[in-house]
Design a protein around this motif. Structure first.
Motif, PDB file in Angstrom:
ATOM      1  N   PHE A  47       1.864  -4.355   1.875  1.00  0.00           N
ATOM      2  CA  PHE A  47       2.465  -3.752   0.688  1.00  0.00           C
ATOM      3  C   PHE A  47       3.502  -4.726   0.143  1.00  0.00           C
ATOM      4  CE2 PHE A  47       1.677   0.631   2.750  1.00  0.00           C
ATOM      5  CZ  PHE A  47       0.384   0.660   2.255  1.00  0.00           C
ATOM      6  N   ASP A  48       3.799  -4.638  -1.145  1.00  0.00           N
ATOM      7  CA  ASP A  48       4.716  -5.613  -1.745  1.00  0.00           C
ATOM      8  C   ASP A  48       6.152  -5.482  -1.243  1.00  0.00           C
ATOM      9  OD1 ASP A  48       5.330  -3.310  -3.126  1.00  0.00           O
ATOM     10  OD2 ASP A  48       4.996  -4.149  -5.112  1.00  0.00           O
ATOM     11  N   ASP A  49       6.498  -4.361  -0.636  1.00  0.00           N
ATOM     12  CA  ASP A  49       7.836  -4.251  -0.046  1.00  0.00           C
ATOM     13  C   ASP A  49       7.826  -4.568   1.450  1.00  0.00           C
ATOM     14  OD1 ASP A  49       6.642  -2.016   1.084  1.00  0.00           O
ATOM     15  OD2 ASP A  49       8.068  -0.579   0.245  1.00  0.00           O
ATOM     16  N   LEU A  50       6.688  -4.986   1.975  1.00  0.00           N
ATOM     17  CA  LEU A  50       6.466  -5.365   3.369  1.00  0.00           C
ATOM     18  C   LEU A  50       6.720  -4.223   4.364  1.00  0.00           C
ATOM     19  CD1 LEU A  50       7.990  -8.958   3.370  1.00  0.00           C
ATOM     20  CD2 LEU A  50       5.618  -8.271   2.963  1.00  0.00           C
ATOM     21  N   SER A  51       6.720  -2.978   3.874  1.00  0.00           N
ATOM     22  CA  SER A  51       6.954  -1.837   4.752  1.00  0.00           C
ATOM     23  C   SER A  51       5.758  -1.532   5.641  1.00  0.00           C
ATOM     24  CB  SER A  51       7.301  -0.593   3.919  1.00  0.00           C
ATOM     25  OG  SER A  51       6.200  -0.257   3.079  1.00  0.00           O
ATOM     26  N   SER A  52       4.586  -1.924   5.200  1.00  0.00           N
ATOM     27  CA  SER A  52       3.364  -1.659   5.955  1.00  0.00           C
ATOM     28  C   SER A  52       2.248  -2.510   5.352  1.00  0.00           C
ATOM     29  CB  SER A  52       3.024  -0.168   5.871  1.00  0.00           C
ATOM     30  OG  SER A  52       1.953   0.130   6.745  1.00  0.00           O
TER      31      SER A  52
END
Length: 147
Positions: A47-52
């Motif tokens: 994901f673009d927020d690097l959360s998953s």
């Protein structure tokens, strides 16, 4: 027969499932799977927020680069935007590229959503795009970089 199974497991990177890894020495050297640009693959895309991350199709924009065999990928989503951006390429079943893409439903290649990942993260190849569409992708990416 046992040798063949070991070699097949080595080829699919599943050798660690075997209790005796010394069996690898019995197998001939196998070159790693070579992914080339313009292919559509399944990969764990962050994901673009690097959360998953999520396993999804992605378009290979480059061949493998460097010692870690990185590839630049563009996100492919089945969520077609209501108002596509000029950086989106929409693939629908009536599009000739859809037939060779390996995609199961209408999708958008999001050329504004790129990531660089190791080629070893590719789960499998789905298909490709036509020689007609590939220059269009290059033009869109060039416009992004120029703006």
């Amino acid at each position: 027969m046992k040798l063949s199974i070991v070699c097949d497991l080595e080829r699919t990177n599943q050798l660690n499932l075997l209790p005796d890894k010394d069996l690898v020495d019995l197998c001939p050297h196998i070159e790693p799977y070579q992914v080339t640009k313009n292919q559509i693959v399944l990969i764990q895309f962050p994901f673009d927020d690097l959360s998953s991350s999520k396993v999804r199709p992605a378009y290979c924009l480059t061949n493998q680069i460097g010692g870690y065999q990185h590839i630049i990928f563009a996100l492919i989503t089945s969520r077609i935007p209501e108002n596509p951006l000029h950086t989106d390429i929409i693939l629908r079943p009536e599009n000739p590229d859809f037939m060779i893409s390996g995609l199961r439903q209408s999708s958008a290649i999001r050329l504004d959503h790129l990531v660089t990942l190791r080629s070893s993260l590719i789960q499998r190849e789905l298909g490709s795009l036509s020689l007609k569409t590939q220059p269009l992708i290059v033009d869109i990416l060039s416009d992004i970089l120029r703006s």
